[in-house]
Design an enzyme around this catalytic site. Structure first.
Site, PDB file in Angstrom:
ATOM      1  N   ASP A  38       0.831  -1.206   0.000  1.00  0.00           N
ATOM      2  CA  ASP A  38       0.000   0.000   0.000  1.00  0.00           C
ATOM      3  C   ASP A  38       0.871   1.265   0.000  1.00  0.00           C
ATOM      4  OD1 ASP A  38      -2.382   1.271  -0.010  1.00  0.00           O
ATOM      5  OD2 ASP A  38      -2.947   0.763   2.039  1.00  0.00           O
ATOM      6  N   HIS A  55       2.886   3.534  -8.803  1.00  0.00           N
ATOM      7  CA  HIS A  55       2.728   2.103  -9.117  1.00  0.00           C
ATOM      8  C   HIS A  55       3.977   1.574  -9.808  1.00  0.00           C
ATOM      9  CE1 HIS A  55      -1.286   2.409  -7.762  1.00  0.00           C
ATOM     10  NE2 HIS A  55      -1.749   3.090  -8.799  1.00  0.00           N
ATOM     11  N   LEU A 149      12.377 -19.663  -4.470  1.00  0.00           N
ATOM     12  CA  LEU A 149      11.216 -18.933  -3.961  1.00  0.00           C
ATOM     13  C   LEU A 149      10.015 -19.037  -4.915  1.00  0.00           C
ATOM     14  CD1 LEU A 149      10.332 -16.476  -1.871  1.00  0.00           C
ATOM     15  CD2 LEU A 149      10.685 -15.109  -3.918  1.00  0.00           C
TER      16      LEU A 149
HETATM   17  C1  V07 Z   1       1.645  -4.096  -9.869  1.00  0.00           C
HETATM   18  C2  V07 Z   1       3.304  -2.646  -8.646  1.00  0.00           C
HETATM   19  C3  V07 Z   1       3.466  -3.041  -7.220  1.00  0.00           C
HETATM   20  C4  V07 Z   1       2.683  -2.171  -6.287  1.00  0.00           C
HETATM   21  C5  V07 Z   1       1.219  -2.461  -6.259  1.00  0.00           C
HETATM   22  C6  V07 Z   1       0.336  -2.116  -7.443  1.00  0.00           C
HETATM   23  C7  V07 Z   1       0.975  -1.942  -8.778  1.00  0.00           C
HETATM   24  C8  V07 Z   1       4.285  -6.337 -10.423  1.00  0.00           C
HETATM   25  C9  V07 Z   1       3.250  -7.026 -11.023  1.00  0.00           C
HETATM   26  C10 V07 Z   1       3.280  -8.349 -11.627  1.00  0.00           C
HETATM   27  C11 V07 Z   1       2.151  -9.168 -11.647  1.00  0.00           C
HETATM   28  C12 V07 Z   1       2.186 -10.431 -12.216  1.00  0.00           C
HETATM   29  C13 V07 Z   1       3.358 -10.900 -12.727  1.00  0.00           C
HETATM   30  C14 V07 Z   1       4.492 -10.138 -12.713  1.00  0.00           C
HETATM   31  C15 V07 Z   1       4.454  -8.858 -12.182  1.00  0.00           C
HETATM   32  C16 V07 Z   1       2.146  -6.195 -10.868  1.00  0.00           C
HETATM   33  C17 V07 Z   1      -0.001  -5.453 -10.990  1.00  0.00           C
HETATM   34  C18 V07 Z   1       0.335  -4.307 -10.284  1.00  0.00           C
HETATM   35  C19 V07 Z   1      -1.390  -5.677 -11.420  1.00  0.00           C
HETATM   36  F1  V07 Z   1       3.415 -12.141 -13.257  1.00  0.00           F
HETATM   37  N1  V07 Z   1       3.867  -5.182  -9.937  1.00  0.00           N
HETATM   38  N2  V07 Z   1       2.551  -5.070 -10.195  1.00  0.00           N
HETATM   39  N3  V07 Z   1       0.879  -6.398 -11.257  1.00  0.00           N
HETATM   40  N4  V07 Z   1       1.975  -2.937  -9.156  1.00  0.00           N
END
Ligand code: V07
Length: 264
Positions: A38, A55, A149
């Protein structure tokens, strides 16, 4: 007790990361850490940047924390990337967020493979944009044999929906006669959740000062230690993760002799 804690904190500040990591490894490392990431929007606002910049920065933190968790010997790391509630955000923000898995994997998949990390996802896959699904499917496929991991992205995830779906599956089997009502127990319910292949989290971290669960892993967190910090997710770094693990290890040490008595 208090002076002991203060001394520990002072010691901590004088230790290098390398020293802290090797100390941490000498004690019980949580097998599964779950994180509610968050404060990305607030991080951006503080800098007069658009929310999406937060983000994007938060995505880099995921990489940093994955590397350290893997190095420490954590078995599973679950990160809450997108909740079913998050669809209510402005469309442009949602569109940007849905491109992040693609970008993250485009940049970091080679090093995840190199580090023996296995990527998985929990949440409703079908309603994600096609490009998001494809990027994640490719990463899961490329890392499925990895033994390090397990990096579990909770994406389009909501815990009540997860529990509801599990109940529906079980009810259907009872109706078909492959199960009887007395077969329904905690173990069976756990097996129908999206985390059926993972241990329950030992440590939950929520950043940015909010102190609630927001529909995250309600069943799985029944016995988990909670760690809340004011730090915003993009600012959460290696030393912050070590602080959280340190606190977990202190509590473990304190209650070590009492397992199963006054600890539940
Ligand atoms: C997202 C970055 C981290 C903070 C929170 C919201 C935004 C990495 C991924 C991701 C997801 C699946 C995957 C590889 C990377 C991600 C979303 C949002 C939707 F296989 N960061 N991140 N996916 N944020």
């Amino acid at each position: 007790m208090l002076h002991k804690l203060i001394r520990r904190k002072a010691e901590r500040q004088n230790q290098s990361l390398v020293e802290r990591i090797s100390r941490s490894k000498k004690e019980c490392i949580p097998s599964h850490i779950a994180i509610i990431m968050d404060g990305n929007g607030r991080w951006a606002k503080k800098r007069a940047l658009p929310r999406v910049a937060g983000h994007h920065e938060g995505m880099k933190t995921v990489r940093k924390i994955t590397r350290l968790a893997n190095d420490l010997g954590v078995r599973a790391l679950t990160v809450y990337a997108f909740s079913t509630e998050n669809w209510k955000r402005p469309k442009l923000e949602v569109d940007f967020i849905m491109r992040l898995p693609e970008e993250f994997l485009g940049t970091y998949l080679p090093e995840l493979i190199e580090q023996n990390v296995k990527v998985i996802m929990m949440g409703e896959n079908d309603t994600l944009p096609r490009y998001t699904q494809n990027a994640i499917r490719k990463a899961m496929e490329a890392t499925k044999e990895n033994t390090g991991l397990v990096l579990n992205f909770a994406l389009n995830y909501g815990s009540r929906a997860e529990i509801t779906q599990a109940m529906q599956q079980i009810a259907q089997q009872v109706q078909e006669g492959t199960l009887t009502y007395s077969d329904v127990n905690e173990e069976l319910i756990s097996q129908h959740l999206m985390t059926c292949d993972l241990p329950e989290p030992d440590l939950l971290i929520r950043t940015s000062g909010e102190v609630r669960l927001s529909n995250f892993m309600l069943w799985q967190l029944a016995y988990t230690e909670f760690w809340f910090t004011e730090t915003l997710w993009p600012d959460f770094d290696e030393s912050c993760l070590l602080d959280a693990i340190d606190s977990y290890q202190n509590r473990n040490r304190r209650y070590g002799g009492l397992k199963g008595e006054d600890t539940n």
